[in-house]
Design a protein around this motif. Structure first.
Motif, PDB file in Angstrom:
ATOM      1  N   LEU A 111       1.229  -1.012   0.117  1.00  0.00           N
ATOM      2  CA  LEU A 111       0.361   0.226   0.040  1.00  0.00           C
ATOM      3  C   LEU A 111       1.250   1.373  -0.334  1.00  0.00           C
ATOM      4  O   LEU A 111       2.130   0.875   0.549  1.00  0.00           O
ATOM      5  N   ASN A 112       0.399   2.314  -0.309  1.00  0.00           N
ATOM      6  CA  ASN A 112       1.437   3.273  -0.453  1.00  0.00           C
ATOM      7  C   ASN A 112       0.009   4.824   0.138  1.00  0.00           C
ATOM      8  O   ASN A 112      -1.074   4.736   0.026  1.00  0.00           O
ATOM      9  N   GLU A 113       0.638   5.323   1.090  1.00  0.00           N
ATOM     10  CA  GLU A 113       0.031   6.277   1.487  1.00  0.00           C
ATOM     11  C   GLU A 113       0.152   7.279   1.252  1.00  0.00           C
ATOM     12  O   GLU A 113       1.199   8.197  -0.806  1.00  0.00           O
ATOM     13  N   VAL A 114      -0.800   7.850   1.055  1.00  0.00           N
ATOM     14  CA  VAL A 114      -1.010   9.568   0.538  1.00  0.00           C
ATOM     15  C   VAL A 114       0.186  10.674   0.769  1.00  0.00           C
ATOM     16  O   VAL A 114      -0.007  10.677   1.844  1.00  0.00           O
ATOM     17  N   ARG A 115       0.850  10.607   0.041  1.00  0.00           N
ATOM     18  CA  ARG A 115       1.250  11.976  -0.043  1.00  0.00           C
ATOM     19  C   ARG A 115       1.141  13.401  -0.318  1.00  0.00           C
ATOM     20  O   ARG A 115       1.694  14.820  -0.053  1.00  0.00           O
ATOM     21  N   TYR A 116       0.477  12.972  -1.537  1.00  0.00           N
ATOM     22  CA  TYR A 116       0.057  14.527  -2.154  1.00  0.00           C
ATOM     23  C   TYR A 116      -1.881  14.278  -2.666  1.00  0.00           C
ATOM     24  O   TYR A 116      -2.140  13.907  -3.141  1.00  0.00           O
ATOM     25  N   PHE A 117      -2.013  15.155  -1.838  1.00  0.00           N
ATOM     26  CA  PHE A 117      -3.677  14.943  -1.638  1.00  0.00           C
ATOM     27  C   PHE A 117      -4.389  16.472  -2.760  1.00  0.00           C
ATOM     28  O   PHE A 117      -4.134  17.571  -2.471  1.00  0.00           O
ATOM     29  N   LEU A 118      -4.755  15.691  -4.252  1.00  0.00           N
ATOM     30  CA  LEU A 118      -5.070  17.072  -5.036  1.00  0.00           C
ATOM     31  C   LEU A 118      -6.662  17.553  -5.579  1.00  0.00           C
ATOM     32  O   LEU A 118      -7.141  16.370  -5.713  1.00  0.00           O
ATOM     33  N   VAL A 119      -6.834  18.561  -4.580  1.00  0.00           N
ATOM     34  CA  VAL A 119      -8.549  18.630  -4.876  1.00  0.00           C
ATOM     35  C   VAL A 119      -8.972  20.025  -6.134  1.00  0.00           C
ATOM     36  O   VAL A 119      -8.800  21.032  -5.637  1.00  0.00           O
ATOM     37  N   ASN A 120      -9.922  19.304  -7.023  1.00  0.00           N
ATOM     38  CA  ASN A 120     -10.060  20.830  -7.468  1.00  0.00           C
ATOM     39  C   ASN A 120     -11.700  21.481  -7.153  1.00  0.00           C
ATOM     40  O   ASN A 120     -12.210  20.237  -7.379  1.00  0.00           O
ATOM     41  N   ILE A 121     -11.439  22.775  -7.110  1.00  0.00           N
ATOM     42  CA  ILE A 121     -12.815  23.050  -6.979  1.00  0.00           C
ATOM     43  C   ILE A 121     -12.925  23.831  -8.499  1.00  0.00           C
ATOM     44  O   ILE A 121     -12.119  25.101  -8.740  1.00  0.00           O
TER      45      ILE A 121
END
Length: 516
Positions: free
Chosen positions: A491-501
């Motif tokens: 499993l890979n931890e989330v390092r970059y959470f990109l939210v497009n608004i």
């Protein structure tokens, strides 16, 4: 009706008509993973064996085995205290000295107080031995003596009903201390006794205090923490942890980058994750240059920026600045191997050098630390105003191997398989052996998947085991080789959470029963 264990009867050469029963072990072999919470710590202490790992699992263990924490560099008890607070309670401690350590001792005198009957010497070297006291009093039985040996915080050792006259009494007292009293109690764990020259009765009114014990900690260097390799009886420092089962290692306060290559090599060979740091106050740019100069590049070493951590020492009643590796190693050992320390709160941290100076890291600085293959403990972290790690990386330059979880999971799976399949050696390579081995590996990996430790978030398979004629041709089998090819998707931890608004008064929202 003879009963045989499978393999002990030649079933192709029976001569006597009879019923033969063979006991066959279950063909389904189940394996359990090795412990991943064992933390190896190397440092100086006031008591305990040297260059030999021993278990500490609680504060009481710590006080009994090495004493309480002291305000000094390389202090083993301090690192143990921090680790216990952080939930790392399966510690293999290694005490080192500079060779000048001395065991405390005292001469127990005769009734006149002039001639030595026995000499009591601390079981180990160190200043904690200076707290030991001994007293000879009348025994419970008539015409006998009682020797009581005590250390603060521990139950006194009582050797009662020691009899004899003249030199024989002192000889019996030595035997009681060193060998125990048969059927009553074992030998002393605090002192060793040697015979003196007295031939008269003991002094029963004096309480003797051992003195002269020293820790051998005045000229300790980083090189002594790393130590030297050798046999099981000659290894020193870090190398004493060979075969201890430790999966995370902390060499307390080590900052000498010339030692890092040896630490990386040791970690790769033993399946251990060694954590270290730059000197106190060293910037990420300085430590990055040091890392590159040292030439270390591998997943078994983690290097922290020289932003040291403040911790409240309850025993000494002060805030102390400690090496960040002490906190990082404890956190890694306390977490399951598939969980990254990235963005996890460290509740025992009071502050850090940068936070204390009101110099928080900027986003570009955090990016530079990650790019430099370093990690740092700071506040805030993405989870909020808390102290925690900001990279979760080891010092490998390979992007497929540079995460803490890669090191931990790779070591966990590798060491588990290494511990489970030694029985295969010496077996005949048959289809049954291949099937049994393949099946048990698959079962182990399926258990990891069921526990959420491996997996494919997109729904694909997360492991594969090949052990058949494809990777075991006759030419290899004839030479004694059996090969299993195992693939595991971590499993890979989330390092970059990109939210497009997309927002605004002109935005059109279309309701759908099948949302995107």
């Amino acid at each position: 009706m003879p009963v045989y264990q499978a393999g002990s009867l030649n079933t192709a050469a029976l001569t006597a008509p009879d019923l033969y029963v063979q006991v066959i072990a279950p063909k389904t072999r189940l394996i359990n993973g090795v412990a991943t919470d064992i933390l190896g710590i190397v440092g100086v202490a006031s008591w305990g064996p040297t260059n030999s790992p021993f278990l500490i699992g609680s504060t009481a263990d710590m006080q009994r085995r090495i004493g309480s924490q002291q305000v000094r560099k390389y202090d083993l008890a301090t690192a143990v205290a921090v680790s216990l607070q952080m939930g790392a309670a399966n510690i293999r401690a290694v005490r080192i000295t500079d060779g000048t350590d001395v065991a405390a001792s005292v001469a127990v005198k005769d009734v006149a107080g002039t001639v030595t009957g026995i000499t009591l010497t601390g079981f180990y070297t160190g200043t904690l031995g200076n707290t030991i006291q001994a007293a000879v009093t009348a025994g419970t039985a008539v015409n006998s003596y009682k020797l009581t040996i005590s250390m603060p915080g521990l139950t006194p050792e009582v050797f009662d009903n020691i009899s004899g006259t003249g030199a024989a009494l002192w000889t019996n007292m030595v035997s009681a201390v060193n060998n125990g009293l048969s059927g009553i109690r074992g030998p002393s764990q605090l002192v060793v006794a040697t015979i003196g020259t007295s031939t008269t009765t003991p002094n029963v009114s004096t309480v003797y205090s051992l003195t002269g014990g020293t820790d051998g900690a005045t000229t300790i260097t980083d090189a002594l923490l790393v130590g030297t390799d050798g046999t099981s009886t000659t290894r020193k420092g870090m190398y004493a942890l060979r075969g201890s089962g430790a999966q995370v290692v902390n060499l307390v306060d080590l900052t000498d980058s010339t030692q890092w290559p040896a630490m990386l090599t040791f970690g790769l060979a033993e399946g251990m994750y060694v954590v270290t740091q730059g000197p106190a106050g060293a910037t990420y740019a300085t430590v990055s240059t040091t890392l590159n100069t040292a030439g270390v590049d591998g997943y078994a070493l983690k290097v922290m920026v020289g932003d040291w951590v403040y911790w409240y020492d309850q025993v000494n009643g002060i805030n102390r600045m400690l090496a960040p590796a002490t906190f990082s190693a404890a956190e890694l050992a306390a977490l399951s191997p598939h969980i990254s320390p990235l963005n996890k709160q460290l509740t025992t941290v009071v502050s850090t050098q940068r936070v204390m100076a009101e110099q928080p890291y900027s986003q570009p600085e955090i990016g530079a630390i990650n790019t430099a293959r370093l990690d740092v403990i700071t506040n805030p972290i993405p989870a909020g105003a808390k102290f925690g790690h900001r990279s979760g990386l080891n010092c490998s330059s390979n992007p497929t191997q540079n995460r803490d979880t890669y090191t931990r999971m790779t070591n966990f799976i590798s060491l588990t398989i290494a511990a489970a399949y030694g029985y295969v050696i010496g077996q005949n390579q048959t289809l049954d052996l291949r099937r049994e081995t393949k099946s048990s590996i698959e079962t182990f990996l399926a258990n990891l998947q069921g526990q959420g430790m491996i997996g494919d978030p997109n729904g694909g398979p997360c492991f594969s085991v090949q052990l058949d004629k494809t990777n075991n041709p006759d030419s290899r089998v004839a030479l004694g080789y059996m090969q299993a090819d195992v693939q595991v998707k971590y499993l890979n931890e989330v390092r970059y959470f990109l939210v497009n608004i997309e927002g605004g008064g002109s935005v059109t929202i279309t309701a759908s029963t099948t949302p995107r």
